[in-house]
Design a protein around this motif. Structure first.
Motif, PDB file in Angstrom:
ATOM      1  N   TYR A  93       0.848  -1.194   0.000  1.00 17.33           N
ATOM      2  CA  TYR A  93       0.000   0.000   0.000  1.00 17.33           C
ATOM      3  C   TYR A  93       0.883   1.242   0.000  1.00 17.33           C
ATOM      4  CZ  TYR A  93      -3.222  -3.633   1.308  1.00 17.33           C
ATOM      5  OH  TYR A  93      -3.939  -4.809   1.321  1.00 17.33           O
ATOM      6  N   PRO A  94       1.473   1.563  -1.171  1.00 15.55           N
ATOM      7  CA  PRO A  94       2.447   2.666  -1.277  1.00 15.55           C
ATOM      8  C   PRO A  94       1.881   4.047  -0.969  1.00 15.55           C
ATOM      9  CG  PRO A  94       1.833   1.842  -3.453  1.00 15.55           C
ATOM     10  CD  PRO A  94       1.286   0.874  -2.470  1.00 15.55           C
ATOM     11  N   LEU A  95       0.562   4.211  -0.999  1.00 18.33           N
ATOM     12  CA  LEU A  95      -0.026   5.524  -0.727  1.00 18.33           C
ATOM     13  C   LEU A  95      -0.375   5.723   0.743  1.00 18.33           C
ATOM     14  CD1 LEU A  95      -2.364   5.986  -3.835  1.00 18.33           C
ATOM     15  CD2 LEU A  95      -0.054   6.855  -3.470  1.00 18.33           C
ATOM     16  N   PHE A  96       0.013   4.735   1.570  1.00 13.76           N
ATOM     17  CA  PHE A  96      -0.266   4.873   3.006  1.00 13.76           C
ATOM     18  C   PHE A  96       0.367   6.166   3.522  1.00 13.76           C
ATOM     19  CE2 PHE A  96       1.188   4.519   7.381  1.00 13.76           C
ATOM     20  CZ  PHE A  96      -0.005   4.230   8.036  1.00 13.76           C
ATOM     21  N   GLY A  97      -0.416   6.946   4.253  1.00 10.89           N
ATOM     22  CA  GLY A  97       0.107   8.185   4.827  1.00 10.89           C
ATOM     23  C   GLY A  97      -0.100   9.404   3.961  1.00 10.89           C
ATOM     24  N   SER A  98      -0.324   9.203   2.685  1.00  7.37           N
ATOM     25  CA  SER A  98      -0.537  10.356   1.809  1.00  7.37           C
ATOM     26  C   SER A  98      -1.975  10.398   1.292  1.00  7.37           C
ATOM     27  CB  SER A  98       0.440  10.318   0.627  1.00  7.37           C
ATOM     28  OG  SER A  98       0.278   9.117  -0.120  1.00  7.37           O
ATOM     29  N   GLN A  99      -2.476   9.248   0.879  1.00  8.17           N
ATOM     30  CA  GLN A  99      -3.869   9.160   0.434  1.00  8.17           C
ATOM     31  C   GLN A  99      -4.519   7.956   1.109  1.00  8.17           C
ATOM     32  OE1 GLN A  99      -4.344   9.317  -3.854  1.00  8.17           O
ATOM     33  NE2 GLN A  99      -2.582  10.679  -4.084  1.00  8.17           N
ATOM     34  N   ASP A 100      -4.728   8.081   2.401  1.00 14.16           N
ATOM     35  CA  ASP A 100      -5.246   6.956   3.173  1.00 14.16           C
ATOM     36  C   ASP A 100      -6.679   6.611   2.772  1.00 14.16           C
ATOM     37  OD1 ASP A 100      -3.018   6.400   4.834  1.00 14.16           O
ATOM     38  OD2 ASP A 100      -3.472   8.186   6.016  1.00 14.16           O
ATOM     39  N   GLU A 101      -6.898   5.326   2.542  1.00 20.24           N
ATOM     40  CA  GLU A 101      -8.248   4.851   2.269  1.00 20.24           C
ATOM     41  C   GLU A 101      -9.062   4.873   3.561  1.00 20.24           C
ATOM     42  OE1 GLU A 101      -8.438   1.116   0.104  1.00 20.24           O
ATOM     43  OE2 GLU A 101      -6.321   1.366  -0.423  1.00 20.24           O
ATOM     44  N   VAL A 102     -10.366   4.946   3.406  1.00 19.99           N
ATOM     45  CA  VAL A 102     -11.268   4.937   4.555  1.00 19.99           C
ATOM     46  C   VAL A 102     -12.064   3.634   4.524  1.00 19.99           C
ATOM     47  CG1 VAL A 102     -13.244   6.054   5.642  1.00 19.99           C
ATOM     48  CG2 VAL A 102     -11.443   7.449   4.604  1.00 19.99           C
TER      49      VAL A 102
END
Length: 215
Positions: A93-102
């Motif tokens: 999950y490379p977008l963790f911290g920048s575009q966190d899923e809900v």
């Protein structure tokens, strides 16, 4: 089962130096137990705690007693996949911290002083965390067996660790000759390996040889 006081008495038979206080030896015994607990997953240190998430936040606050090795997590929605490192979590999950899923928490990992979670829950969520806590310091009359099982291991681990650290101080500056320091260090690490095997296999090991070494 051995106590810190009994270990001290055995150490006095191996090394005679009036400058070494009983408090210093007790400190080293407790340091040894903590050191061992980080190398060997002690059943007595297994722990569990419930932590609530914060809305819009991608991590949990670690329980006060958290030591290391988060190995299981779950909510009422089910089991959470535990990654062994942030690197492995980011690889998925490379977008963790920048575009966190809900959504419902599905993944987590030990993240420094926090527990990272993914996705981020929309509502406050209670998470059960299973981990290993660090041993608390023992007093001189408390049983070392509350953490380290087997009297032979209590002696081989605690004695060799304490003697290693004490000889390191006593031999410091001795023209690089660390005969006793190296001897007890090697015995300690060998005992750690054997203790790990014992815990994993659920069986006892033979009593180690505590042969003193002259300078």
């Amino acid at each position: 089962m051995a106590t810190a006081k009994q270990i001290r008495e055995l150490i006095a038979e191996e090394i005679d130096d009036s400058s070494i206080s009983t408090d210093r030896i007790d400190q080293l015994i407790n340091r040894c137990i903590k050191n061992v607990s980080k190398k060997v997953l002690l059943p007595s240190c297994e722990s569990v705690a419930s932590v609530n998430s914060v809305v819009g936040v991608n991590y949990l606050t670690k329980p006060a007693k958290f030591g290391h090795n988060l190995y299981h997590a779950s909510t009422t929605d089910g089991k959470i996949t535990v990654f062994t490192s942030m690197d492995k979590m980011l690889s998925e999950y490379p977008l963790f911290g920048s575009q966190d899923e809900v959504g419902i928490i599905e993944h987590c990992c030990d993240w420094g002083t926090k527990i990272a979670i993914h996705p981020v829950p929309e509502a406050i969520t209670s998470v059960m965390l299973f981990f290993y806590e660090l041993p608390v310091d023992l007093t001189e009359n408390q049983d070392i067996g509350s953490y380290i099982s087997g009297e032979d291991f209590q002696e081989s681990l605690c004695m060799n660790y304490v003697l290693w650290r004490l000889w390191k101080l006593l031999e410091d500056g001795d023209e690089g000759k660390m005969v006793n320091t190296n001897y007890y260090r090697d015995l300690y690490y060998q005992a750690v390996k054997e203790f790990d095997v014992s815990i994993t296999a659920g069986r006892s090991r033979p009593k180690p040889n505590r042969r003193p070494v002259g300078i």
